[in-house]
Design a protein around this motif. Structure first.
Motif, mmCIF file in Angstrom:
data_model
loop_
_atom_site.group_PDB
_atom_site.id
_atom_site.type_symbol
_atom_site.label_atom_id
_atom_site.label_comp_id
_atom_site.label_asym_id
_atom_site.label_seq_id
_atom_site.Cartn_x
_atom_site.Cartn_y
_atom_site.Cartn_z
ATOM 1 N N PRO A 6 48.563 18.231 -38.112
ATOM 2 C CA PRO A 6 48.584 19.222 -37.223
ATOM 3 C C PRO A 6 47.199 19.462 -36.358
ATOM 4 C CG PRO A 6 48.328 20.086 -39.577
ATOM 5 C CD PRO A 6 48.917 18.442 -39.545
ATOM 6 N N ALA A 7 46.397 18.834 -36.858
ATOM 7 C CA ALA A 7 45.093 19.007 -35.977
ATOM 8 C C ALA A 7 44.296 17.551 -36.266
ATOM 9 C CB ALA A 7 44.197 20.423 -36.580
ATOM 10 N N CYS A 8 43.261 17.299 -35.249
ATOM 11 C CA CYS A 8 42.448 16.176 -35.543
ATOM 12 C C CYS A 8 40.989 16.591 -35.672
ATOM 13 C CB CYS A 8 42.843 15.437 -34.374
ATOM 14 S SG CYS A 8 44.313 14.501 -34.614
ATOM 15 N N PRO A 9 40.239 16.582 -36.475
ATOM 16 C CA PRO A 9 38.737 17.254 -36.381
ATOM 17 C C PRO A 9 37.839 16.263 -35.515
ATOM 18 C CG PRO A 9 39.346 16.011 -38.424
ATOM 19 C CD PRO A 9 40.570 15.811 -37.575
ATOM 20 N N SER A 10 36.945 16.905 -35.124
ATOM 21 C CA SER A 10 35.722 16.285 -34.325
ATOM 22 C C SER A 10 34.403 17.085 -34.753
ATOM 23 C CB SER A 10 35.711 16.058 -33.080
ATOM 24 O OG SER A 10 36.068 17.207 -32.165
ATOM 25 N N SER A 11 33.249 16.511 -34.633
ATOM 26 C CA SER A 11 32.308 17.363 -35.038
ATOM 27 C C SER A 11 31.036 17.029 -33.884
ATOM 28 C CB SER A 11 31.529 16.793 -36.282
ATOM 29 O OG SER A 11 32.409 17.387 -37.318
ATOM 30 N N VAL A 12 30.179 18.023 -33.651
ATOM 31 C CA VAL A 12 29.297 17.860 -32.662
ATOM 32 C C VAL A 12 27.872 18.307 -33.086
ATOM 33 C CG1 VAL A 12 28.579 18.549 -30.393
ATOM 34 C CG2 VAL A 12 30.883 18.256 -30.653
ATOM 35 N N LEU A 13 26.901 17.717 -32.919
ATOM 36 C CA LEU A 13 25.649 18.248 -33.618
ATOM 37 C C LEU A 13 25.094 19.451 -32.885
ATOM 38 C CD1 LEU A 13 23.081 17.404 -35.229
ATOM 39 C CD2 LEU A 13 21.960 16.409 -33.327
ATOM 40 N N PHE A 14 24.815 20.556 -33.820
ATOM 41 C CA PHE A 14 24.362 21.849 -33.221
ATOM 42 C C PHE A 14 22.895 22.075 -33.516
ATOM 43 C CE2 PHE A 14 23.163 26.216 -34.556
ATOM 44 C CZ PHE A 14 23.361 26.935 -33.259
ATOM 45 N N GLY A 15 22.215 22.675 -32.817
ATOM 46 C CA GLY A 15 20.896 23.140 -33.101
ATOM 47 C C GLY A 15 20.615 24.349 -32.141
ATOM 48 N N CYS A 16 19.600 25.228 -32.557
ATOM 49 C CA CYS A 16 19.174 26.207 -31.462
ATOM 50 C C CYS A 16 17.659 26.488 -31.997
ATOM 51 C CB CYS A 16 19.926 27.535 -31.604
ATOM 52 S SG CYS A 16 19.973 28.517 -33.134
ATOM 53 N N GLU A 17 16.839 27.326 -31.292
ATOM 54 C CA GLU A 17 15.547 27.576 -31.814
ATOM 55 C C GLU A 17 15.383 29.162 -31.505
ATOM 56 O OE1 GLU A 17 11.374 25.536 -30.825
ATOM 57 O OE2 GLU A 17 12.048 26.626 -29.095
ATOM 58 N N LEU A 18 14.821 29.684 -32.567
ATOM 59 C CA LEU A 18 14.371 31.209 -32.386
ATOM 60 C C LEU A 18 12.871 31.253 -32.220
ATOM 61 C CD1 LEU A 18 16.937 32.442 -34.929
ATOM 62 C CD2 LEU A 18 17.425 32.394 -32.780
ATOM 63 N N THR A 19 12.535 31.979 -31.197
ATOM 64 C CA THR A 19 10.952 32.235 -31.067
ATOM 65 C C THR A 19 10.468 33.703 -30.754
ATOM 66 O OG1 THR A 19 10.833 32.078 -28.761
ATOM 67 C CG2 THR A 19 10.799 29.913 -29.952
ATOM 68 N N ALA A 20 9.390 34.024 -30.622
ATOM 69 C CA ALA A 20 9.034 35.404 -30.283
ATOM 70 C C ALA A 20 9.506 35.808 -29.154
ATOM 71 C CB ALA A 20 7.382 35.453 -30.394
#
Length: 144
Positions: A6-20
């Motif tokens: 019913p579904a085909c998975p895929s993955s993508v790298l995730f990243g974020c930065e929190l600063t002042a």
């Protein structure tokens, strides 16, 4: 060979930065997208330039009654805990990450997992007609 189901998975790298200067980041997907999305967080860590202060990262999302809820997920300090493994902490978008205390920089990393919905054309390929079943060789008992 492409996976069937019913579904085909895929993955993508995730990243974020929190600063002042950038205290929050919202992860969201296009409302028109009919795929299922999961954000799986792996690590939250302080990076170069961080001060020795408490940096509290919280996740802002919605609970089962669709009310906004903020939950702290990490309290990092350069001198005692600069990194925390979140062990693939799974979230459904939309979700916001907020630096509730401290000035960072704090990096969040993980994987954006996408379950693509497939059309039903694969069902035709997998169905055997009655004629095909008759052509299959019969199973012979093992010789002793």
């Amino acid at each position: 060979m492409e996976p069937h189901g019913p579904a085909c998975p895929s993955s993508v790298l995730f990243g974020c930065e929190l600063t002042a200067s950038t205290k929050s980041y919202t992860f969201q997907v296009d409302e028109e997208d009919d795929s299922d999305h999961i954000l799986s967080l792996s690590v939250v860590c302080l990076s170069d330039g961080a001060k020795d202060e408490c940096n509290v990262v919280e996740v802002v999302g919605r609970n089962h009654e669709n009310q906004e809820i903020a939950v702290p997920v990490a309290n990092l300090k350069l001198s005692c805990q600069p990194l925390l493994s979140l062990d693939d902490f799974k979230l459904q978008p939309p979700v916001t990450f907020r630096l509730a205390a401290g000035s960072g920089p704090v990096h969040l990393t993980g994987w954006h997992r996408i379950m693509h919905r497939e059309d039903d054309s694969f069902e035709e390929e997998d169905d055997l007609s009655e004629e095909d079943e008759e052509e299959l060789p019969s199973i012979m008992p093992a010789k002793k």
